[in-house]
Design an enzyme around this catalytic site. Structure first.
Site, mmCIF file in Angstrom:
data_model
loop_
_atom_site.group_PDB
_atom_site.id
_atom_site.type_symbol
_atom_site.label_atom_id
_atom_site.label_comp_id
_atom_site.label_asym_id
_atom_site.label_seq_id
_atom_site.Cartn_x
_atom_site.Cartn_y
_atom_site.Cartn_z
ATOM 1 N N HIS B 85 52.456 -19.814 3.407
ATOM 2 C CA HIS B 85 52.632 -19.091 2.212
ATOM 3 C C HIS B 85 52.235 -17.586 2.818
ATOM 4 C CE1 HIS B 85 52.828 -22.322 -0.725
ATOM 5 N NE2 HIS B 85 53.913 -22.200 -0.176
ATOM 6 N N TYR B 87 53.072 -14.390 5.272
ATOM 7 C CA TYR B 87 54.044 -13.801 6.296
ATOM 8 C C TYR B 87 53.089 -13.116 7.409
ATOM 9 C CZ TYR B 87 57.878 -14.856 3.048
ATOM 10 O OH TYR B 87 58.781 -15.376 2.218
ATOM 11 N N ILE B 92 51.369 -12.120 1.096
ATOM 12 C CA ILE B 92 50.821 -13.521 0.567
ATOM 13 C C ILE B 92 51.616 -13.718 -0.692
ATOM 14 C CG2 ILE B 92 48.989 -14.570 -0.152
ATOM 15 C CD1 ILE B 92 47.075 -12.295 0.674
ATOM 16 N N CYS B 93 52.090 -15.090 -0.561
ATOM 17 C CA CYS B 93 53.050 -15.594 -1.598
ATOM 18 C C CYS B 93 51.841 -16.445 -2.541
ATOM 19 C CB CYS B 93 54.037 -16.411 -1.119
ATOM 20 S SG CYS B 93 55.402 -15.552 -0.574
ATOM 21 N N LEU B 94 51.239 -15.898 -3.391
ATOM 22 C CA LEU B 94 50.486 -16.312 -4.521
ATOM 23 C C LEU B 94 50.689 -16.040 -6.002
ATOM 24 C CD1 LEU B 94 48.000 -18.367 -4.582
ATOM 25 C CD2 LEU B 94 46.429 -15.922 -4.335
#
Ligand code: ZN
Ligand code: ZN
Ligand code: ZN
Ligand code: ZN
Ligand code: ZN
Ligand code: ZN
Ligand code: ZN
Lengths: 397, 155
Positions: B85, B87, B92-94
Protein backbone atom coordinates in the site's frame (compact mmCIF):
# COMPACT_ATOMS: atom_id res chain seq x y z
CA UNK A 1 3.91 35.61 16.69
CA UNK A 2 5.32 38.05 19.25
CA UNK A 3 5.66 41.05 16.95
CA UNK A 4 2.60 43.28 17.24
CA UNK A 5 2.08 43.66 13.49
CA UNK A 6 -1.24 44.73 12.06
CA UNK A 7 -2.37 41.18 11.39
CA UNK A 8 -1.69 40.11 14.97
CA UNK A 9 -3.76 42.88 16.54
CA UNK A 10 -7.09 41.38 17.39
CA UNK A 11 -10.26 43.03 16.27
CA UNK A 12 -12.21 44.05 19.37
CA UNK A 13 -15.28 42.08 18.29
CA UNK A 14 -17.22 39.47 20.25
CA UNK A 15 -16.31 36.74 17.84
CA UNK A 16 -13.13 35.95 19.72
CA UNK A 17 -12.14 32.29 19.59
CA UNK A 18 -11.79 31.20 23.21
CA UNK A 19 -10.17 27.96 22.06
CA UNK A 20 -6.90 29.75 21.35
CA UNK A 21 -6.39 31.09 24.89
CA UNK A 22 -3.28 30.36 26.95
CA UNK A 23 -3.94 28.76 30.34
CA UNK A 24 -1.58 29.56 33.17
CA UNK A 25 -2.24 26.41 35.19
CA UNK A 26 -2.14 22.80 34.06
CA UNK A 27 -5.61 21.69 32.97
CA UNK A 28 -6.80 18.15 33.58
CA UNK A 29 -7.16 16.14 30.33
CA UNK A 30 -10.75 15.34 31.29
CA UNK A 31 -11.64 18.99 30.84
CA UNK A 32 -10.14 19.12 27.35
CA UNK A 33 -11.87 18.67 24.02
CA UNK A 34 -10.56 15.64 22.09
CA UNK A 35 -10.56 17.67 18.87
CA UNK A 36 -8.77 20.91 19.76
CA UNK A 37 -7.12 19.36 22.86
CA UNK A 38 -7.76 22.63 24.70
CA UNK A 39 -10.09 23.13 27.66
CA UNK A 40 -13.69 22.83 26.47
CA UNK A 41 -15.44 25.96 25.18
CA UNK A 42 -19.26 25.73 25.22
CA UNK A 43 -19.15 21.99 26.03
CA UNK A 44 -21.73 19.89 24.17
CA UNK A 45 -22.34 16.17 24.68
CA UNK A 46 -23.25 13.68 21.96
CA UNK A 47 -25.84 10.90 22.19
CA UNK A 48 -22.87 8.50 22.50
CA UNK A 49 -21.75 10.50 25.59
CA UNK A 50 -18.67 12.21 24.21
CA UNK A 51 -18.09 15.87 24.97
CA UNK A 52 -16.61 18.46 22.59
CA UNK A 53 -16.54 22.22 22.13
CA UNK A 54 -19.67 23.22 20.27
CA UNK A 55 -17.57 24.84 17.53
CA UNK A 56 -15.27 21.80 17.20
CA UNK A 57 -18.01 19.18 16.88
CA UNK A 58 -20.00 21.42 14.53
CA UNK A 59 -16.97 21.76 12.24
CA UNK A 60 -16.28 18.02 12.43
CA UNK A 61 -19.88 17.13 11.54
CA UNK A 62 -19.66 19.30 8.44
CA UNK A 63 -16.98 16.91 7.16
CA UNK A 64 -18.21 13.56 8.48
CA UNK A 65 -21.54 12.65 10.07
CA UNK A 66 -20.04 10.45 12.76
CA UNK A 67 -18.66 10.81 16.27
CA UNK A 68 -14.93 11.63 16.00
CA UNK A 69 -14.17 9.38 19.00
CA UNK A 70 -16.13 6.18 18.36
CA UNK A 71 -17.34 6.83 14.76
CA UNK A 72 -20.96 6.04 15.59
CA UNK A 73 -23.41 7.87 13.28
CA UNK A 74 -24.07 11.38 14.54
CA UNK A 75 -25.91 14.49 13.41
CA UNK A 76 -26.17 18.02 14.77
CA UNK A 77 -29.55 17.03 16.22
CA UNK A 78 -27.87 14.40 18.42
CA UNK A 79 -25.77 16.84 20.46
CA UNK A 80 -26.95 18.80 23.48
CA UNK A 81 -25.46 21.12 26.07
CA UNK A 82 -23.23 19.43 28.66
CA UNK A 83 -24.09 19.80 32.41
CA UNK A 84 -23.66 23.32 33.76
CA UNK A 85 -21.10 22.13 36.34
CA UNK A 86 -18.73 21.30 33.54
CA UNK A 87 -19.24 24.66 31.78
CA UNK A 88 -18.63 26.48 35.10
CA UNK A 89 -15.54 24.45 35.79
CA UNK A 90 -13.90 25.36 32.47
CA UNK A 91 -15.05 29.00 32.64
CA UNK A 92 -13.29 29.40 35.99
CA UNK A 93 -9.90 28.43 34.59
CA UNK A 94 -7.31 31.22 34.70
CA UNK A 95 -5.97 32.46 31.36
CA UNK A 96 -3.66 35.11 30.01
CA UNK A 97 -5.27 38.03 28.22
CA UNK A 98 -5.42 37.18 24.49
CA UNK A 99 -3.43 40.36 23.90
CA UNK A 100 -0.62 39.06 26.10
CA UNK A 101 1.78 39.07 23.16
CA UNK A 102 0.99 42.75 22.54
CA UNK A 103 1.82 43.69 26.11
CA UNK A 104 -1.27 43.17 28.26
CA UNK A 105 -0.22 41.47 31.47
CA UNK A 106 -3.72 40.74 32.77
CA UNK A 107 -4.55 37.23 34.02
CA UNK A 108 -8.21 36.53 34.50
CA UNK A 109 -10.78 33.77 34.69
CA UNK A 110 -11.86 32.63 31.25
CA UNK A 111 -15.44 33.74 31.81
CA UNK A 112 -14.25 37.34 32.10
CA UNK A 113 -12.15 37.45 28.95
CA UNK A 114 -14.82 38.92 26.71
CA UNK A 115 -15.67 41.59 29.28
CA UNK A 116 -12.01 42.48 29.70
CA UNK A 117 -11.50 42.86 25.95
CA UNK A 118 -14.62 44.95 25.63
CA UNK A 119 -14.05 47.31 28.57
CA UNK A 120 -10.60 47.20 30.09
CA UNK A 121 -7.88 45.77 27.93
CA UNK A 122 -5.53 48.58 26.86
CA UNK A 123 -4.19 46.53 23.97
CA UNK A 124 -7.28 46.18 21.82
CA UNK A 125 -7.45 48.28 18.68
CA UNK A 126 -9.79 51.22 18.63
CA UNK A 127 -10.30 54.08 16.19
CA UNK A 128 -8.36 57.29 16.68
CA UNK A 129 -11.08 59.78 17.65
CA UNK A 130 -9.60 62.40 15.32
CA UNK A 131 -8.62 60.64 12.11
CA UNK A 132 -10.14 57.19 12.51
CA UNK A 133 -6.85 55.33 12.10
CA UNK A 134 -6.43 52.13 14.16
CA UNK A 135 -4.67 52.65 17.49
CA UNK A 136 -4.45 50.74 20.74
CA UNK A 137 -6.80 51.75 23.50
CA UNK A 138 -3.91 52.78 25.75
CA UNK A 139 -2.91 55.44 23.21
CA UNK A 140 -6.21 57.25 23.44
CA UNK A 141 -5.91 60.37 25.61
CA UNK A 142 -8.79 59.76 28.00
CA UNK A 143 -12.05 60.93 26.52
CA UNK A 144 -10.36 63.62 24.40
CA UNK A 145 -11.69 63.89 20.88
CA UNK A 146 -8.31 65.01 19.46
CA UNK A 147 -6.34 63.13 16.88
CA UNK A 148 -3.45 61.38 18.59
CA UNK A 149 -1.38 61.59 15.42
CA UNK A 150 -0.99 65.37 15.67
CA UNK A 151 2.45 66.52 16.88
CA UNK A 152 2.82 68.75 19.91
CA UNK A 153 5.69 70.12 22.02
CA UNK A 154 7.04 68.23 25.07
CA UNK A 155 6.21 70.03 28.31
CA UNK A 156 9.84 69.72 29.52
CA UNK A 157 12.19 69.84 26.52
CA UNK A 158 9.84 71.34 23.88
CA UNK A 159 10.76 68.61 21.39
CA UNK A 160 7.94 67.80 18.92
CA UNK A 161 6.28 64.43 19.28
CA UNK A 162 2.99 62.86 18.28
CA UNK A 163 0.52 62.71 21.18
CA UNK A 164 0.60 58.97 20.62
CA UNK A 165 4.31 58.82 21.40
CA UNK A 166 4.41 61.42 24.17
CA UNK A 167 4.27 58.98 27.06
CA UNK A 168 7.18 56.96 25.77
CA UNK A 169 9.14 60.19 25.13
CA UNK A 170 8.52 61.48 28.67
CA UNK A 171 9.92 58.26 30.07
CA UNK A 172 13.28 59.07 28.47
CA UNK A 173 13.13 62.88 28.30
CA UNK A 174 16.32 64.27 29.90
CA UNK A 175 14.66 67.58 30.79
CA UNK A 176 11.93 65.89 32.77
CA UNK A 177 13.63 65.64 36.18
CA UNK A 178 12.54 64.64 39.62
CA UNK A 179 14.20 64.57 43.07
CA UNK A 180 15.11 61.44 45.04
CA UNK A 181 12.69 60.72 47.86
CA UNK A 182 15.55 59.71 50.17
CA UNK A 183 18.55 61.96 49.49
CA UNK A 184 16.88 64.73 47.45
CA UNK A 185 19.27 64.58 44.48
CA UNK A 186 17.79 65.81 41.11
CA UNK A 187 17.99 63.53 38.08
CA UNK A 188 15.98 62.77 34.90
CA UNK A 189 12.81 60.78 35.42
CA UNK A 190 14.20 58.00 33.31
CA UNK A 191 16.96 57.46 35.88
CA UNK A 192 15.23 58.28 39.14
CA UNK A 193 13.83 54.82 39.70
CA UNK A 194 17.20 53.21 39.16
CA UNK A 195 18.79 55.70 41.61
CA UNK A 196 16.13 55.25 44.28
CA UNK A 197 16.59 51.52 44.13
CA UNK A 198 20.24 51.87 45.17
CA UNK A 199 20.20 55.16 47.12
CA UNK A 200 22.34 54.92 50.28
CA UNK A 201 19.85 56.95 52.30
CA UNK A 202 16.85 54.83 51.41
CA UNK A 203 15.28 53.08 54.39
CA UNK A 204 15.52 49.32 53.89
CA UNK A 205 14.57 46.29 55.92
CA UNK A 206 17.00 43.65 57.04
CA UNK A 207 17.56 40.94 54.37
CA UNK A 208 16.04 38.54 56.86
CA UNK A 209 12.88 40.58 57.39
CA UNK A 210 10.90 37.92 55.59
CA UNK A 211 11.79 35.44 58.32
CA UNK A 212 11.17 37.82 61.20
CA UNK A 213 14.05 40.34 61.75
CA UNK A 214 12.48 43.66 62.79
CA UNK A 215 15.53 45.80 61.93
CA UNK A 216 15.20 48.59 59.35
CA UNK A 217 17.39 51.62 58.60
CA UNK A 218 19.34 53.41 55.82
CA UNK A 219 20.85 51.10 53.20
CA UNK A 220 24.41 52.14 54.05
CA UNK A 221 24.02 50.58 57.53
CA UNK A 222 22.38 47.37 56.43
CA UNK A 223 25.66 45.53 55.72
CA UNK A 224 26.89 46.17 59.26
CA UNK A 225 23.59 44.90 60.62
CA UNK A 226 23.41 41.75 58.60
CA UNK A 227 26.88 40.68 59.83
CA UNK A 228 25.56 40.73 63.37
CA UNK A 229 22.02 39.65 62.58
CA UNK A 230 21.32 36.24 64.14
CA UNK A 231 18.82 35.36 61.44
CA UNK A 232 21.30 35.63 58.54
CA UNK A 233 22.51 32.05 58.99
CA UNK A 234 19.08 30.60 59.59
CA UNK A 235 17.49 32.34 56.65
CA UNK A 236 18.16 29.73 53.88
CA UNK A 237 16.65 27.01 56.03
CA UNK A 238 13.64 29.10 57.02
CA UNK A 239 13.05 30.18 53.44
CA UNK A 240 13.14 26.62 52.22
CA UNK A 241 10.52 25.72 54.82
CA UNK A 242 8.39 28.65 53.78
CA UNK A 243 8.47 27.73 50.13
CA UNK A 244 7.67 24.13 50.96
CA UNK A 245 4.66 25.24 52.98
CA UNK A 246 3.54 27.52 50.15
CA UNK A 247 3.79 24.61 47.71
CA UNK A 248 1.75 22.36 49.96
CA UNK A 249 -0.87 25.06 50.38
CA UNK A 250 -1.13 25.48 46.64
CA UNK A 251 -1.46 21.76 46.12
CA UNK A 252 -4.02 21.54 48.90
CA UNK A 253 -6.09 24.30 47.33
CA UNK A 254 -5.99 22.55 43.96
CA UNK A 255 -7.03 19.24 45.48
CA UNK A 256 -9.86 20.88 47.40
CA UNK A 257 -11.14 22.49 44.22
CA UNK A 258 -11.06 19.16 42.43
CA UNK A 259 -12.78 17.45 45.33
CA UNK A 260 -15.51 20.07 45.37
CA UNK A 261 -16.02 19.70 41.64
CA UNK A 262 -16.31 15.94 41.86
CA UNK A 263 -18.58 16.21 44.93
CA UNK A 264 -20.92 18.51 43.02
CA UNK A 265 -20.97 16.12 40.11
CA UNK A 266 -21.50 13.25 42.53
CA UNK A 267 -24.35 15.09 44.28
CA UNK A 268 -26.08 15.54 40.96
CA UNK A 269 -25.89 11.88 40.10
CA UNK A 270 -27.10 11.06 43.62
CA UNK A 271 -30.19 13.22 43.13
CA UNK A 272 -30.95 11.53 39.84
CA UNK A 273 -30.40 8.15 41.43
CA UNK A 274 -32.63 8.84 44.44
CA UNK A 275 -35.43 10.06 42.15
CA UNK A 276 -35.20 6.91 40.15
CA UNK A 277 -35.01 4.85 43.33
CA UNK A 278 -38.41 5.95 44.72
CA UNK A 279 -39.98 5.31 41.34
CA UNK A 280 -38.34 1.94 41.26
CA UNK A 281 -39.23 0.94 44.84
CA UNK A 282 -42.85 0.03 44.10
CA UNK A 283 -41.92 -1.82 41.00
CA UNK A 284 -39.14 -3.68 42.77
CA UNK A 285 -41.59 -4.69 45.51
CA UNK A 286 -44.01 -6.06 42.94
CA UNK A 287 -41.27 -7.91 41.16
CA UNK A 288 -40.06 -9.39 44.45
CA UNK A 289 -43.56 -10.61 45.46
CA UNK A 290 -44.01 -12.14 42.05
CA UNK A 291 -40.65 -13.83 42.35
CA UNK A 292 -41.56 -15.24 45.79
CA UNK A 293 -44.84 -16.62 44.42
CA UNK A 294 -43.10 -18.25 41.47
CA UNK A 295 -40.53 -19.78 43.78
CA UNK A 296 -43.16 -21.44 46.05
CA UNK A 297 -44.97 -22.70 42.93
CA UNK A 298 -41.74 -24.17 41.71
CA UNK A 299 -41.15 -25.89 45.04
CA UNK A 300 -44.61 -27.48 44.96
CA UNK A 301 -44.05 -28.62 41.40
CA UNK A 302 -40.76 -30.11 42.41
CA UNK A 303 -42.32 -32.13 45.23
CA UNK A 304 -45.07 -33.54 42.97
CA UNK A 305 -42.47 -34.34 40.36
CA UNK A 306 -40.55 -36.35 42.91
CA UNK A 307 -43.73 -38.24 43.85
CA UNK A 308 -44.45 -39.01 40.22
CA UNK A 309 -40.90 -40.17 39.82
CA UNK A 310 -41.28 -42.60 42.69
CA UNK A 311 -44.54 -43.95 41.30
CA UNK A 312 -42.96 -44.42 37.94
CA UNK A 313 -40.12 -46.36 39.53
CA UNK A 314 -42.54 -48.69 41.33
CA UNK A 315 -44.43 -49.14 38.09
CA UNK A 316 -41.27 -50.05 36.25
CA UNK A 317 -40.44 -52.55 38.99
CA UNK A 318 -43.86 -54.11 38.70
CA UNK A 319 -43.56 -54.30 34.97
CA UNK A 320 -40.20 -56.02 35.27
CA UNK A 321 -41.63 -58.54 37.70
CA UNK A 322 -44.64 -59.03 35.45
CA UNK A 323 -42.40 -59.77 32.49
CA UNK A 324 -40.40 -62.30 34.50
CA UNK A 325 -43.62 -63.95 35.63
CA UNK A 326 -44.78 -64.17 32.02
CA UNK A 327 -41.53 -65.79 31.02
CA UNK A 328 -41.76 -68.23 33.87
CA UNK A 329 -45.32 -69.06 32.84
CA UNK A 330 -44.14 -69.67 29.30
CA UNK A 331 -41.31 -71.88 30.61
CA UNK A 332 -43.66 -73.79 32.79
CA UNK A 333 -46.04 -74.20 29.82
CA UNK A 334 -43.18 -75.61 27.75
CA UNK A 335 -42.16 -77.96 30.54
CA UNK A 336 -45.75 -79.12 30.91
CA UNK A 337 -45.93 -79.73 27.18
CA UNK A 338 -42.74 -81.71 27.32
CA UNK A 339 -44.05 -83.76 30.17
CA UNK A 340 -47.27 -84.35 28.24
CA UNK A 341 -45.29 -85.67 25.25
CA UNK A 342 -43.31 -87.96 27.46
CA UNK A 343 -46.49 -89.07 29.12
CA UNK A 344 -48.05 -89.91 25.71
CA UNK A 345 -44.93 -91.78 24.70
CA UNK A 346 -45.18 -93.81 27.87
CA UNK A 347 -48.91 -94.38 27.32
CA UNK A 348 -48.13 -95.61 23.77
CA UNK A 349 -45.52 -98.02 25.10
CA UNK A 350 -47.90 -99.27 27.77
CA UNK A 351 -50.64 -99.80 25.18
CA UNK A 352 -48.31 -101.75 22.86
CA UNK A 353 -47.14 -103.88 25.72
CA UNK A 354 -50.75 -104.58 26.74
CA UNK A 355 -51.58 -105.44 23.07
CA UNK A 356 -48.65 -107.89 22.92
CA UNK A 357 -49.70 -109.37 26.27
CA UNK A 358 -53.29 -109.82 25.02
CA UNK A 359 -52.09 -111.24 21.66
CA UNK A 360 -50.08 -113.76 23.63
CA UNK A 361 -52.80 -114.56 26.29
CA UNK A 362 -56.03 -114.14 24.25
CA UNK A 363 -57.45 -111.05 22.64
CA UNK A 364 -59.52 -108.45 24.50
CA UNK A 365 -62.81 -107.43 22.79
CA UNK A 366 -61.90 -103.80 22.56
CA UNK A 367 -59.85 -103.40 19.32
CA UNK A 368 -56.31 -102.35 20.33
CA UNK A 369 -55.54 -100.92 16.90
CA UNK A 370 -57.94 -97.99 17.36
CA UNK A 371 -56.31 -97.20 20.70
CA UNK A 372 -52.81 -97.20 19.21
CA UNK A 373 -54.00 -95.04 16.43
CA UNK A 374 -55.47 -92.49 18.88
CA UNK A 375 -52.30 -92.47 20.98
CA UNK A 376 -50.13 -92.04 17.88
CA UNK A 377 -52.20 -89.12 16.88
CA UNK A 378 -51.69 -87.65 20.33
CA UNK A 379 -47.97 -88.38 20.12
CA UNK A 380 -47.64 -86.50 16.84
CA UNK A 381 -49.50 -83.62 18.34
CA UNK A 382 -47.24 -83.73 21.39
CA UNK A 383 -44.09 -83.55 19.23
CA UNK A 384 -45.51 -80.68 17.25
CA UNK A 385 -46.15 -78.84 20.54
CA UNK A 386 -42.56 -79.51 21.65
CA UNK A 387 -41.11 -78.28 18.35
CA UNK A 388 -43.16 -75.14 18.69
CA UNK A 389 -41.71 -74.38 22.13
CA UNK A 390 -38.16 -75.48 21.31
CA UNK A 391 -37.48 -71.97 19.94
CA UNK A 392 -38.17 -70.49 23.26
CA UNK A 393 -35.96 -72.99 25.06
CA UNK A 394 -33.04 -72.19 22.81
CA UNK A 395 -33.36 -68.40 23.16
CA UNK A 396 -33.71 -68.63 26.92
CA UNK A 397 -30.49 -70.54 27.18
CA UNK B 1 -2.12 29.22 9.23
CA UNK B 2 -5.31 29.63 11.25
CA UNK B 3 -4.87 30.26 14.99
CA UNK B 4 -7.04 27.23 15.62
CA UNK B 5 -4.82 24.82 13.70
CA UNK B 6 -1.69 26.51 15.05
CA UNK B 7 -2.89 26.18 18.64
CA UNK B 8 -3.66 22.50 18.19
CA UNK B 9 -0.25 21.84 16.61
CA UNK B 10 1.48 23.73 19.43
CA UNK B 11 -0.34 21.45 21.88
CA UNK B 12 0.87 18.39 20.02
CA UNK B 13 4.38 19.77 19.91
CA UNK B 14 4.34 20.34 23.67
CA UNK B 15 3.18 16.75 24.20
CA UNK B 16 5.89 15.44 21.87
CA UNK B 17 8.51 17.14 24.02
CA UNK B 18 7.21 15.15 26.97
CA UNK B 19 7.83 11.92 25.07
CA UNK B 20 6.59 9.80 22.17
CA UNK B 21 5.55 6.18 21.74
CA UNK B 22 8.45 3.73 21.21
CA UNK B 23 9.86 3.74 17.66
CA UNK B 24 8.52 7.24 16.86
CA UNK B 25 10.78 10.28 16.74
CA UNK B 26 10.34 13.95 15.98
CA UNK B 27 12.87 15.09 13.37
CA UNK B 28 12.16 18.76 12.74
CA UNK B 29 9.55 21.27 11.66
CA UNK B 30 10.77 24.15 9.50
CA UNK B 31 7.43 25.77 10.30
CA UNK B 32 4.33 24.82 12.18
CA UNK B 33 2.47 23.39 9.15
CA UNK B 34 5.29 21.15 8.01
CA UNK B 35 6.70 18.41 10.24
CA UNK B 36 9.00 15.46 9.72
CA UNK B 37 8.88 12.34 11.82
CA UNK B 38 10.97 9.15 11.85
CA UNK B 39 9.46 5.74 12.54
CA UNK B 40 10.91 2.31 13.19
CA UNK B 41 9.18 -1.07 13.20
CA UNK B 42 9.62 -2.52 16.65
CA UNK B 43 9.36 -6.26 16.10
CA UNK B 44 11.83 -8.28 14.05
CA UNK B 45 9.94 -8.12 10.73
CA UNK B 46 12.78 -8.98 8.28
CA UNK B 47 11.44 -6.46 5.75
CA UNK B 48 12.08 -3.49 8.03
CA UNK B 49 14.43 -4.68 10.80
CA UNK B 50 17.12 -2.18 11.64
CA UNK B 51 15.72 0.45 9.27
CA UNK B 52 14.28 3.90 9.94
CA UNK B 53 11.76 5.62 7.67
CA UNK B 54 10.92 9.30 7.37
CA UNK B 55 7.40 10.69 7.22
CA UNK B 56 6.52 14.12 5.93
CA UNK B 57 3.44 15.82 7.42
CA UNK B 58 1.71 18.82 5.92
CA UNK B 59 -1.19 20.45 7.72
CA UNK B 60 -3.92 22.58 6.17
CA UNK B 61 -5.58 25.58 7.83
CA UNK B 62 -8.41 23.28 8.72
CA UNK B 63 -6.36 20.73 10.68
CA UNK B 64 -7.45 18.64 12.61
CA UNK B 65 -10.90 18.80 11.00
CA UNK B 66 -9.14 17.87 7.75
CA UNK B 67 -6.57 15.08 7.55
CA UNK B 68 -2.91 16.05 7.20
CA UNK B 69 -1.05 15.07 4.02
CA UNK B 70 1.34 12.30 5.02
CA UNK B 71 3.97 10.70 2.76
CA UNK B 72 7.21 8.80 3.16
CA UNK B 73 10.23 10.72 1.87
CA UNK B 74 13.78 9.74 0.92
CA UNK B 75 16.67 11.16 2.89
CA UNK B 76 20.20 9.98 3.67
CA UNK B 77 19.76 6.52 5.17
CA UNK B 78 15.98 6.76 4.77
CA UNK B 79 14.28 4.57 2.12
CA UNK B 80 10.63 4.27 1.13
CA UNK B 81 9.47 1.07 2.88
CA UNK B 82 8.31 -1.85 0.71
CA UNK B 83 4.59 -2.39 1.24
CA UNK B 84 1.66 -3.29 -1.04
CA UNK B 85 0.00 0.00 0.00
CA UNK B 86 3.00 2.32 -0.30
CA UNK B 87 4.01 3.62 -3.75
CA UNK B 88 7.67 4.03 -4.50
CA UNK B 89 7.24 7.81 -4.48
CA UNK B 90 6.19 7.64 -0.82
CA UNK B 91 2.45 8.03 -1.24
CA UNK B 92 0.58 5.93 1.33
CA UNK B 93 -2.80 4.29 0.74
CA UNK B 94 -4.28 4.37 4.22
CA UNK B 95 -7.95 4.84 4.96
CA UNK B 96 -7.14 6.87 8.07
CA UNK B 97 -5.46 9.53 5.95
CA UNK B 98 -8.39 10.18 3.63
CA UNK B 99 -10.48 13.18 4.64
CA UNK B 100 -14.00 11.85 4.60
CA UNK B 101 -14.78 8.79 6.62
CA UNK B 102 -11.29 7.49 7.35
CA UNK B 103 -9.91 10.49 9.18
CA UNK B 104 -11.18 11.63 12.57
CA UNK B 105 -10.23 14.98 14.16
CA UNK B 106 -9.26 13.23 17.39
CA UNK B 107 -6.27 11.75 15.58
CA UNK B 108 -2.87 13.37 16.04
CA UNK B 109 0.61 13.24 14.51
CA UNK B 110 1.59 10.61 17.03
CA UNK B 111 -1.50 8.44 16.48
CA UNK B 112 -1.00 8.62 12.69
CA UNK B 113 2.63 7.53 13.12
CA UNK B 114 1.47 4.63 15.29
CA UNK B 115 -1.08 3.54 12.67
CA UNK B 116 1.54 3.58 9.92
CA UNK B 117 3.95 1.74 12.22
CA UNK B 118 1.44 -1.05 12.77
CA UNK B 119 0.62 -1.11 9.04
CA UNK B 120 4.30 -1.99 8.45
CA UNK B 121 4.50 -4.41 11.39
CA UNK B 122 1.67 -6.53 9.99
CA UNK B 123 3.08 -6.72 6.45
CA UNK B 124 4.90 -9.75 5.03
CA UNK B 125 4.86 -8.91 1.31
CA UNK B 126 8.00 -7.46 -0.18
CA UNK B 127 6.11 -5.68 -2.97
CA UNK B 128 4.72 -2.37 -4.25
CA UNK B 129 1.06 -1.68 -5.10
CA UNK B 130 -0.19 -2.84 -8.48
CA UNK B 131 0.63 -0.32 -11.22
CA UNK B 132 3.25 1.39 -9.07
CA UNK B 133 5.53 2.38 -11.95
CA UNK B 134 2.76 3.92 -14.04
CA UNK B 135 1.35 5.71 -10.99
CA UNK B 136 4.69 7.13 -9.99
CA UNK B 137 5.35 8.35 -13.54
CA UNK B 138 2.01 10.05 -13.67
CA UNK B 139 1.61 11.37 -10.11
CA UNK B 140 4.67 10.91 -8.01
CA UNK B 141 6.88 13.52 -9.51
CA UNK B 142 4.32 16.26 -9.19
CA UNK B 143 3.51 15.47 -5.58
CA UNK B 144 6.89 15.05 -4.03
CA UNK B 145 9.49 16.88 -6.04
CA UNK B 146 7.53 20.01 -6.79
CA UNK B 147 6.40 20.25 -3.24
CA UNK B 148 9.96 20.30 -2.05
CA UNK B 149 10.95 23.00 -4.46
CA UNK B 150 8.57 25.58 -3.11
CA UNK B 151 8.56 24.30 0.43
CA UNK B 152 12.11 24.76 1.32
CA UNK B 153 13.51 28.07 0.09
CA UNK B 154 16.92 27.26 1.59
CA UNK B 155 17.57 24.43 -0.88
ZN1 ZN C 1 -12.58 21.76 21.02
ZN1 ZN D 1 -19.01 9.10 20.50
ZN1 ZN E 1 -5.76 42.59 28.09
ZN1 ZN F 1 -5.37 60.21 14.49
ZN1 ZN G 1 10.89 66.07 26.40
ZN1 ZN H 1 18.92 59.30 46.65
ZN1 ZN I 1 18.41 41.49 60.74
Amino acid sequence: MSSPDAAAIRPSSHSFDLRSLTYITHVDDNLCCPICQSPLVDPFTTSCRHTFCLACITDALKVSKSCPVDRSPLDTADIKMAPVVLANLVNDLTVLCPNHALGCSATLSRGNVEGHLKEDCQYVTVDCPGCGEKIMRKDRQGDSEDCVHVEEACRYCSEKHRKLDMKSHEAVCSAFTSSCRHCGIECPLSKILAHEATCDEAIVNCDSASVGCPWHGPRKESTTHSVSCPLTHLRPLLEEHNSRIANLERENKLLRRRLEASLTARAQTDIIQSNTTTALDNQTLRVLTEQERIRSDMERLYVSMQELDMKQNTLAMFMGENMRTQEEVAMIGAAVNNLQTQLHGLQLLTIRRQGMDQNGAGNRSDGPSSQVKRAAENGVLGRAGRECFSDMFETRD
Amino acid sequence: MSTFAAKRLQKEMAKIHQGLAPGIFFVNSPNLQHWQMDIQVLDSNPLYAGKTFRLNFRFSNNYPIEAPEVTFIRAPDREIPMHPHIYSNGIICLDLLSSGNGWSPVQSVESVCMSIQSMLTGNTKNERPEGDEAFVLREGRSVRDIRFVYDDPTV
